[in-house]
Design a protein around this motif. Structure first.
Motif, PDB file in Angstrom:
ATOM      1  N   ARG A 214       0.831  -1.195   0.000  1.00  0.00           N
ATOM      2  CA  ARG A 214       0.000   0.000   0.000  1.00  0.00           C
ATOM      3  C   ARG A 214       0.872   1.255   0.000  1.00  0.00           C
ATOM      4  N   PRO A 215       0.428   2.327  -0.633  1.00  0.00           N
ATOM      5  CA  PRO A 215       1.246   3.544  -0.667  1.00  0.00           C
ATOM      6  C   PRO A 215       1.644   4.050   0.709  1.00  0.00           C
ATOM      7  N   ILE A 216       0.716   3.999   1.689  1.00  0.00           N
ATOM      8  CA  ILE A 216       1.036   4.500   3.019  1.00  0.00           C
ATOM      9  C   ILE A 216       2.095   3.639   3.685  1.00  0.00           C
ATOM     10  N   SER A 217       2.070   2.311   3.433  1.00  0.00           N
ATOM     11  CA  SER A 217       3.078   1.419   4.010  1.00  0.00           C
ATOM     12  C   SER A 217       4.439   1.638   3.360  1.00  0.00           C
ATOM     13  N   ILE A 218       4.448   1.830   2.051  1.00  0.00           N
ATOM     14  CA  ILE A 218       5.715   2.057   1.350  1.00  0.00           C
ATOM     15  C   ILE A 218       6.368   3.345   1.826  1.00  0.00           C
ATOM     16  N   ILE A 219       5.573   4.401   1.939  1.00  0.00           N
ATOM     17  CA  ILE A 219       6.130   5.698   2.346  1.00  0.00           C
ATOM     18  C   ILE A 219       6.603   5.665   3.788  1.00  0.00           C
ATOM     19  N   SER A 220       5.842   5.033   4.695  1.00  0.00           N
ATOM     20  CA  SER A 220       6.219   5.025   6.105  1.00  0.00           C
ATOM     21  C   SER A 220       7.441   4.162   6.372  1.00  0.00           C
ATOM     22  N   LEU A 221       7.581   3.031   5.679  1.00  0.00           N
ATOM     23  CA  LEU A 221       8.710   2.133   5.927  1.00  0.00           C
ATOM     24  C   LEU A 221       9.923   2.482   5.076  1.00  0.00           C
ATOM     25  N   GLU A 222       9.707   2.806   3.805  1.00  0.00           N
ATOM     26  CA  GLU A 222      10.824   2.999   2.888  1.00  0.00           C
ATOM     27  C   GLU A 222      11.098   4.462   2.541  1.00  0.00           C
ATOM     28  N   GLY A 223      10.163   5.349   2.870  1.00  0.00           N
ATOM     29  CA  GLY A 223      10.386   6.763   2.597  1.00  0.00           C
ATOM     30  C   GLY A 223       9.853   7.187   1.240  1.00  0.00           C
ATOM     31  N   TRP A 224       9.786   8.505   1.059  1.00  0.00           N
ATOM     32  CA  TRP A 224       9.269   9.052  -0.200  1.00  0.00           C
ATOM     33  C   TRP A 224      10.164   8.712  -1.385  1.00  0.00           C
ATOM     34  N   ASN A 225      11.455   8.579  -1.147  1.00  0.00           N
ATOM     35  CA  ASN A 225      12.366   8.261  -2.257  1.00  0.00           C
ATOM     36  C   ASN A 225      12.077   6.901  -2.870  1.00  0.00           C
ATOM     37  N   ALA A 226      11.417   6.027  -2.109  1.00  0.00           N
ATOM     38  CA  ALA A 226      11.113   4.696  -2.632  1.00  0.00           C
ATOM     39  C   ALA A 226      10.141   4.747  -3.796  1.00  0.00           C
ATOM     40  N   LEU A 227       9.353   5.824  -3.898  1.00  0.00           N
ATOM     41  CA  LEU A 227       8.397   5.920  -5.003  1.00  0.00           C
ATOM     42  C   LEU A 227       9.102   5.967  -6.356  1.00  0.00           C
ATOM     43  N   TRP A 228      10.344   6.426  -6.363  1.00  0.00           N
ATOM     44  CA  TRP A 228      11.101   6.487  -7.613  1.00  0.00           C
ATOM     45  C   TRP A 228      12.241   5.470  -7.626  1.00  0.00           C
ATOM     46  N   ARG A 229      12.067   4.373  -6.869  1.00  0.00           N
ATOM     47  CA  ARG A 229      13.062   3.305  -6.940  1.00  0.00           C
ATOM     48  C   ARG A 229      13.015   2.680  -8.332  1.00  0.00           C
ATOM     49  N   GLY A 230      14.166   2.394  -8.859  1.00  0.00           N
ATOM     50  CA  GLY A 230      14.233   1.873 -10.219  1.00  0.00           C
ATOM     51  C   GLY A 230      14.116   2.951 -11.275  1.00  0.00           C
ATOM     52  N   LEU A 231      14.355   4.222 -10.887  1.00  0.00           N
ATOM     53  CA  LEU A 231      14.188   5.307 -11.852  1.00  0.00           C
ATOM     54  C   LEU A 231      15.236   5.247 -12.957  1.00  0.00           C
ATOM     55  N   ARG A 232      16.469   4.908 -12.597  1.00  0.00           N
ATOM     56  CA  ARG A 232      17.518   4.864 -13.625  1.00  0.00           C
ATOM     57  C   ARG A 232      17.231   3.822 -14.705  1.00  0.00           C
ATOM     58  N   PRO A 233      16.946   2.560 -14.355  1.00  0.00           N
ATOM     59  CA  PRO A 233      16.582   1.635 -15.435  1.00  0.00           C
ATOM     60  C   PRO A 233      15.291   2.025 -16.138  1.00  0.00           C
ATOM     61  N   SER A 234      14.367   2.696 -15.431  1.00  0.00           N
ATOM     62  CA  SER A 234      13.131   3.139 -16.081  1.00  0.00           C
ATOM     63  C   SER A 234      13.420   4.201 -17.134  1.00  0.00           C
ATOM     64  N   ILE A 235      14.310   5.141 -16.811  1.00  0.00           N
ATOM     65  CA  ILE A 235      14.646   6.190 -17.777  1.00  0.00           C
ATOM     66  C   ILE A 235      15.322   5.590 -19.004  1.00  0.00           C
ATOM     67  N   VAL A 236      16.270   4.694 -18.774  1.00  0.00           N
ATOM     68  CA  VAL A 236      16.961   4.068 -19.916  1.00  0.00           C
ATOM     69  C   VAL A 236      15.981   3.230 -20.719  1.00  0.00           C
ATOM     70  N   ARG A 237      15.128   2.469 -20.028  1.00  0.00           N
ATOM     71  CA  ARG A 237      14.153   1.624 -20.733  1.00  0.00           C
ATOM     72  C   ARG A 237      13.206   2.449 -21.585  1.00  0.00           C
ATOM     73  N   ASP A 238      12.607   3.477 -20.993  1.00  0.00           N
ATOM     74  CA  ASP A 238      11.630   4.269 -21.735  1.00  0.00           C
ATOM     75  C   ASP A 238      12.283   5.135 -22.803  1.00  0.00           C
ATOM     76  N   SER A 239      13.530   5.561 -22.589  1.00  0.00           N
ATOM     77  CA  SER A 239      14.237   6.309 -23.634  1.00  0.00           C
ATOM     78  C   SER A 239      14.515   5.427 -24.839  1.00  0.00           C
ATOM     79  N   VAL A 240      14.989   4.210 -24.572  1.00  0.00           N
ATOM     80  CA  VAL A 240      15.235   3.269 -25.672  1.00  0.00           C
ATOM     81  C   VAL A 240      13.919   2.901 -26.349  1.00  0.00           C
ATOM     82  N   PHE A 241      12.909   2.616 -25.533  1.00  0.00           N
ATOM     83  CA  PHE A 241      11.614   2.245 -26.104  1.00  0.00           C
ATOM     84  C   PHE A 241      11.048   3.381 -26.946  1.00  0.00           C
ATOM     85  N   GLY A 242      11.053   4.607 -26.402  1.00  0.00           N
ATOM     86  CA  GLY A 242      10.497   5.736 -27.147  1.00  0.00           C
ATOM     87  C   GLY A 242      11.256   6.013 -28.432  1.00  0.00           C
ATOM     88  N   GLY A 243      12.588   5.953 -28.381  1.00  0.00           N
ATOM     89  CA  GLY A 243      13.362   6.203 -29.594  1.00  0.00           C
ATOM     90  C   GLY A 243      13.113   5.167 -30.669  1.00  0.00           C
TER      91      GLY A 243
END
Length: 378
Positions: A214-243
């Protein structure tokens, strides 16, 4: 009156786009669930196959389990695709500015698609995290636990981080038994140990991923930064996919226009005289481009999924920052967010993702053209 008509047309296009994305997500979400579970369930043994994952989901949550996380997936797809196509249209409008023909080169579509994919990743990553955590729950058997037992074993720390979480009593008893030979000067060692975050589960390990969904559990245990976990592979993936997606779609579109021009008599003098391609042809081109783009970016999608499937409490992240912990692996793995332990699993589920992306692209584009043809005034 003209401004009012433009507003109605914009609203009609927005409704058509949102409806087509929702339909495309609904059609392909079971494939996405199977793909995700194959990625995160990869181990050193024999690779999982779709039939095994499907059988486990049906035995635990039934066919409804294939649609776990559908709401988060729909929200993420609508916002992400809006950003992808919005940025792409802005950049290509800049490229076409001052040209006689409404024409975009394949190389320009590639660059615009890379930028559009990066923007899509920034917006859709939190939604994908919630979606993945829900999908994992579909294949996990949750043991029944009474609220009375939970209230007896829950501690203030657990209640603060994970509401409703039940302590692993067996693991906790084993830990207390292991510590029993030590000097017991504190009046209540067991209760004091429970106040430490790393003893949340009674075993020194963080809770399982299906317990932090749940969002409230993720934020309370892992912090707000956890919402963007995996951002680096996501950026590379979507950049390659979009191109790859937009350049491939533009390449096929140009080929279809040339084929249509060859059949015209007299030959057209500009692209405008050729006219648009049929909606079916555009949908097929989008489907083929989506499948190719999915194959090109799949390894980064696996890295993103496995990263988001890891529960990383806030205190561990803080310790890593204080100790200046660096992720192992080659520089290209660190830059793209691929963990070295995932090297053998990067192409798991590639055929499912190719089928899902191709079918989704075909459905979204075809439904959008069909909806616009019926609801947008001529």
């Amino acid at each position: 009156m003209e401004d009012l008509l433009k507003n109605h047309m914009f609203a009609a296009h927005a409704i058509a786009a949102a409806g087509s994305v929702t339909l495309g997500t609904a059609v392909t979400h079971p494939l996405d669930t199977l793909k995700t579970l194959i990625q995160v369930g990869a181990g050193s043994g024999n690779p999982l196959v779709a039939a095994q994952v499907l059988g486990r989901i049906q035995s635990i949550t039934g066919n409804l389990g294939l649609y776990y996380g559908f709401g988060w997936s729909t929200l993420g797809r609508i916002s992400g695709l809006a950003a992808r196509f919005g940025v792409y249209e802005l950049l290509t409008a800049f490229y076409k500015d001052g040209r006689e023909d409404n024409y975009v080169h394949v190389s320009e579509a590639l660059l615009a698609g890379i930028a559009a994919g990066a923007m899509e990743a920034l917006i859709s990553t939190p939604f994908e995290l919630f979606k993945l955590r829900a999908q994992v729950t579909a294949a996990v058997h949750l043991p029944p636990s009474s609220s009375a037992t939970a209230n007896q074993v829950n501690t203030p720390v657990i209640a603060r981080f994970l509401r409703g979480y039940t302590l692993d009593k067996k693991a906790w008893d084993h830990t207390i038994e292991f510590l029993s030979p030590l000097s017991n000067k504190h009046p209540n060692v067991a209760c004091s140990l429970k106040e430490y975050p790393w003893m949340l589960t009674g075993s020194g390990r963080p809770p399982a991923v299906h317990e932090v969904k749940r969002p409230i559990s993720i934020i309370s245990l892992e912090g707000w930064n956890a919402l963007w976990r995996g951002l680096r592979p996501s950026i590379v993936r979507d950049s390659v996919f979009g191109g790859v997606f937009f350049s491939g779609w533009q390449f096929l579109h140009i080929g279809m226009l040339e084929q249509k021009a060859n059949e015209m008599n007299p030959p057209p003098r500009s692209i405008e005289e050729i006219g648009p391609v049929s909606p079916l042809a555009a949908s097929l081109a989008a489907g083929v481009s989506g499948s190719i783009a999915a194959a090109a970016s799949h390894c980064f999608d696996t890295a993103k999924s496995r990263s988001q499937c890891t529960v990383l409490p806030k205190y561990v992240s803080m310790e890593r920052r204080l100790l200046r912990w660096k992720q192992p692996g080659y520089w290209i793995e660190r830059a793209s967010g691929i963990h070295p332990s995932d090297r053998n699993y990067l192409f798991r589920g590639i055929w499912l993702r190719m089928a899902r992306s191709g079918l989704a692209s075909f459905t979204i584009v075809g439904t959008y053209f069909l909806a616009v043809d019926h609801i947008v005034p001529k």
